[in-house]
Design an enzyme around this catalytic site. Structure first.
Site, PDB file in Angstrom:
ATOM      1  N   CYS A  77       0.815  -1.223   0.000  1.00  0.00           N
ATOM      2  CA  CYS A  77       0.000   0.000   0.000  1.00  0.00           C
ATOM      3  C   CYS A  77       0.844   1.267   0.000  1.00  0.00           C
ATOM      4  O   CYS A  77       0.551   2.229  -0.717  1.00  0.00           O
ATOM      5  CB  CYS A  77      -0.967   0.007   1.173  1.00  0.00           C
ATOM      6  N   ASP A 217      -7.682   5.680  -1.803  1.00  0.00           N
ATOM      7  CA  ASP A 217      -7.233   4.568  -0.972  1.00  0.00           C
ATOM      8  C   ASP A 217      -6.647   3.456  -1.843  1.00  0.00           C
ATOM      9  O   ASP A 217      -7.315   2.978  -2.757  1.00  0.00           O
ATOM     10  CB  ASP A 217      -8.429   4.046  -0.185  1.00  0.00           C
ATOM     11  N   HIS A 219      -6.029   0.420  -0.878  1.00  0.00           N
ATOM     12  CA  HIS A 219      -6.352  -0.896  -0.318  1.00  0.00           C
ATOM     13  C   HIS A 219      -7.490  -1.581  -1.068  1.00  0.00           C
ATOM     14  O   HIS A 219      -8.475  -2.023  -0.477  1.00  0.00           O
ATOM     15  CB  HIS A 219      -6.685  -0.764   1.167  1.00  0.00           C
TER      16      HIS A 219
END
Length: 336
Positions: A77, A217, A219
């Site tokens: 990430c 994001d 993720h």
């Protein structure tokens, strides 16, 4: 492992909300140095956010190092955040901050060439493969999670062996920092590239005048995308087409790296002046600027180029040359 990731993703949603639910206010929203009036320019704001290159976990790419992982889910990430920061700097350098992206619309060749630099292949100069292997020199094994400072060091090395003449300034802060100073840096300094943070969902953030951040994001796990037969990349999964999320800035992890892009030396001089005037005037400083490399620091040793010949570096090198920055006569940035 899947149950762990599921629990992890559930925790992310606790701290966040979606922009479409944003209150109807007259506040200004700042996205990477550019302001939008939320009440009347929401569609323009959303278009500006969706134009940013969005890098997430990927799976089914060629194993890193030949025998390593073929997915970065669960550990890549921060590398993806670093890619987003670097991609935004390249977009600003070659297309300009006001460049916009539209779905299904033909894009400039420079855009396609920038995107191809980040494909998940060992021969792409800013790929997950190159960044993970460069991290070995920073003490990180392939498949090990990186922190913001390590990513900043890897980006610096990648930019050095590609001989940039523009400057991407990465300021990493690994101690507890003053939230008000981070907010001020996002607003006062107009050349911001991105922000990467330690704790989800503090990845690639932009700020508004309240106490909230808007973010992309990393993720999310998507399938590897390669260049098509016509030499282009289907870029639909490299842009966030859903409404972006937001979070309270108090949930921001204190370990962060801030990115600022300076196209010319005068931009860097202006950045230093603004930092000294607006940020470093307080007693509690997030970082320092000094005129020269401190004598008590070890000498800087340029990184070795990767063994694999990468594609994309020739694009960075072949653009018009700018006057090289003389950092010895400018400033050295020290994180606290």
């Amino acid at each position: 492992m899947e149950s762990v990731l599921s629990k992890y993703e559930d925790q992310i949603t606790i701290f966040t909300d979606y922009l479409e639910e944003y209150p109807d206010t007259d506040e200004l929203v700042w996205i990477l140095g550019k302001q939008h009036l939320l009440k009347t320019e929401k569609s323009k704001l959303l278009s500006d956010i969706s134009a940013r290159l969005w890098f997430t976990y990927r799976r089914k790419f060629s194993p890193i190092g030949g025998t390593g992982p073929s997915s970065d889910a669960g550990w890549g990430c921060m590398l993806r955040c670093g890619q987003m920061m670097l991609a935004q700097a390249l977009i600003c350098r070659h297309l300009g901050r006001d460049w916009s992206w539209e779905k299904q619309k033909e894009q400039p060749k420079e855009y396609q060439r920038i995107l191809q630099c980040f494909l998940d292949r060992k021969d792409c100069c800013y790929s997950i493969h190159q960044m993970a292997q460069m991290g070995v020199g920073e003490g990180k094994s392939i498949g090990e999670w990186f922190g913001p400072n390590t990513v900043a060091q890897v980006l610096k090395k990648l930019a050095l062996f590609d001989e940039w003449n523009s400057l991407a300034v990465y300021v990493s802060m690994d101690n507890t920092v003053v939230i008000e100073d981070i907010k001020k840096m996002c607003r006062v300094l107009p050349l911001s590239a991105d922000t990467a943070g330690d704790r989800p969902p503090d990845s690639l953030t932009a700020s508004n005048q309240s106490d909230e951040l808007i973010f992309l994001d990393p993720h999310t796990t998507q399938t590897f995308v390669d260049t098509e037969e016509n030499g282009t990349v289907n870029d639909q999964t490299f842009h966030c087409l859903q409404s972006p999320q937001r979070m309270n800035i108090l949930n921001l992890d204190p370990s962060v790296a801030l990115g600022f892009f300076c196209k010319e030396e005068k931009d860097f001089d202006n950045w230093c002046s603004l930092v000294q005037k607006e940020i470093l005037k307080e007693n509690l400083r997030m970082f320092e600027l000094v005129q020269k490399h401190p004598s008590h620091w070890p000498p800087f040793v340029p990184p070795a180029k990767p063994e694999v010949t990468t594609t994309g570096a020739e694009f960075i090198d072949s653009t018009e040359q700018l006057e090289e920055f003389d950092l010895e006569e400018d400033f050295e940035i020290l994180s606290v």
